[in-house]
Design a protein around this motif. Sequence first.
Motif, mmCIF file in Angstrom:
data_model
loop_
_atom_site.group_PDB
_atom_site.id
_atom_site.type_symbol
_atom_site.label_atom_id
_atom_site.label_comp_id
_atom_site.label_asym_id
_atom_site.label_seq_id
_atom_site.Cartn_x
_atom_site.Cartn_y
_atom_site.Cartn_z
ATOM 1 N N CYS A 22 0.652 -1.167 -0.154
ATOM 2 C CA CYS A 22 0.140 -0.035 0.101
ATOM 3 C C CYS A 22 0.990 1.292 -0.029
ATOM 4 N N TYR A 23 2.061 1.304 -0.273
ATOM 5 C CA TYR A 23 3.022 2.359 -0.303
ATOM 6 C C TYR A 23 2.643 3.434 -1.327
ATOM 7 N N PHE A 24 2.217 2.786 -2.804
ATOM 8 C CA PHE A 24 2.051 3.771 -3.779
ATOM 9 C C PHE A 24 0.491 3.423 -4.450
ATOM 10 N N ASN A 25 -0.358 2.699 -3.840
ATOM 11 C CA ASN A 25 -1.741 2.355 -4.386
ATOM 12 C C ASN A 25 -2.590 3.517 -4.665
ATOM 13 N N ASN A 26 -2.548 4.402 -3.457
ATOM 14 C CA ASN A 26 -3.623 5.361 -3.433
ATOM 15 C C ASN A 26 -3.198 6.758 -3.849
ATOM 16 N N GLN A 27 -1.828 6.992 -4.339
ATOM 17 C CA GLN A 27 -1.493 8.172 -4.952
ATOM 18 C C GLN A 27 -2.019 8.650 -6.161
ATOM 19 N N PRO A 75 2.159 9.492 -13.461
ATOM 20 C CA PRO A 75 2.098 9.370 -14.739
ATOM 21 C C PRO A 75 1.782 7.812 -15.313
ATOM 22 N N CYS A 76 1.665 6.968 -14.176
ATOM 23 C CA CYS A 76 1.329 5.612 -14.578
ATOM 24 C C CYS A 76 0.133 5.045 -13.470
ATOM 25 N N THR A 77 -0.364 3.650 -13.850
ATOM 26 C CA THR A 77 -1.237 3.171 -12.732
ATOM 27 C C THR A 77 -0.464 1.946 -12.150
ATOM 28 N N VAL A 78 -1.595 1.462 -11.003
ATOM 29 C CA VAL A 78 -1.206 0.463 -10.372
ATOM 30 C C VAL A 78 -0.640 -0.973 -11.037
ATOM 31 N N ILE A 112 7.657 -1.049 -8.908
ATOM 32 C CA ILE A 112 8.432 -0.604 -7.745
ATOM 33 C C ILE A 112 9.725 -1.232 -7.818
ATOM 34 N N TRP A 113 10.888 -0.544 -7.326
ATOM 35 C CA TRP A 113 12.079 -0.865 -7.226
ATOM 36 C C TRP A 113 12.529 -0.634 -5.726
ATOM 37 N N VAL A 115 4.637 -4.515 -9.607
ATOM 38 C CA VAL A 115 4.168 -3.422 -9.730
ATOM 39 C C VAL A 115 3.217 -3.282 -8.442
ATOM 40 N N PRO A 116 2.343 -1.843 -8.100
ATOM 41 C CA PRO A 116 1.814 -1.587 -7.091
ATOM 42 C C PRO A 116 0.650 -2.748 -6.693
ATOM 43 N N ARG A 117 -0.239 -3.114 -7.800
ATOM 44 C CA ARG A 117 -0.991 -4.290 -7.904
ATOM 45 C C ARG A 117 -0.648 -5.522 -7.028
ATOM 46 N N ASP A 118 0.464 -5.849 -7.100
ATOM 47 C CA ASP A 118 1.274 -6.943 -6.424
ATOM 48 C C ASP A 118 1.272 -6.799 -4.946
ATOM 49 N N PHE A 119 1.245 -5.482 -4.397
ATOM 50 C CA PHE A 119 1.334 -5.170 -3.251
ATOM 51 C C PHE A 119 0.222 -4.256 -2.579
ATOM 52 N N PRO A 120 -0.957 -4.923 -2.590
ATOM 53 C CA PRO A 120 -2.174 -4.201 -2.197
ATOM 54 C C PRO A 120 -2.402 -3.759 -0.717
#
Length: 231
Positions: free
Chosen positions: A50-55, A59-62, A67-68, A116-121
């Motif tokens: 959930c680090y970047f899921n709700n931002q 310029p890109c999507t979940v 994520i690196w 990708v953020p989808r993998d870390f919900p």
Amino acid sequence: MAFSYIAVICALLCCVRSTILSVDQIPHIIPHEVIGRLTSTSFVLSQPLCYFNNQRQLPCTVNTCEIWSVIASGSGVHQFDTDKVTEASKILSASPYPDAFRGEGQKRYYITKLGVPRDFPCGNLPGIRYFKVGADGNCSTTNCNGILPAGYTVRVKYILIDPVTKMVASESKWSIPIILMTSRNSSSIDVSTWKRSGAMVVITVILSCSMAVLTLLLVAVLLGWICSGEA
């Protein structure tokens, strides 16, 4: 001339920094006791759940953002924070592994991909979710997740990369310093305690055998006394 160059660089830094979103999360070693949680060359981190899921304004999507993780030692922390601006579109290859930690003059950080953020919900997920730094062992590709030099002190942050521009779109805060265990040379290990333990084992065996013999002799004497009394 020099002043003008510095002014341009500062302006560029300020401009790019303003486009990199930040999150308050801080990577940390997982609290659970798992094998290899902290060794001399690797450690186990909490995943960027959930680090970047709700931002917003990314310029890109979940499903497309990447994520690196950045693993840095010493001056590598400041070096990455500079490179993400001055070498923005080349940040993924700016400090290749394993050269990053080989000798003086290296950048002392490397970057490896998680997903990708989808993998870390968000939300509570079953099981222990972790990311092991150093899972690829002695690898040699630019962004492989290789082991670290034994005993190093490192810090980690998670970053979000725009797959089109290859630039940092968002980032977490740096972790607190993580001190890896120091491996010991086998020649420095004191084996005198082992030798003393071996001697004690021998003495114990001898004493046990002596007690057994004495017990048998005592039993024989008692039997002889009993038999002579009956006669």
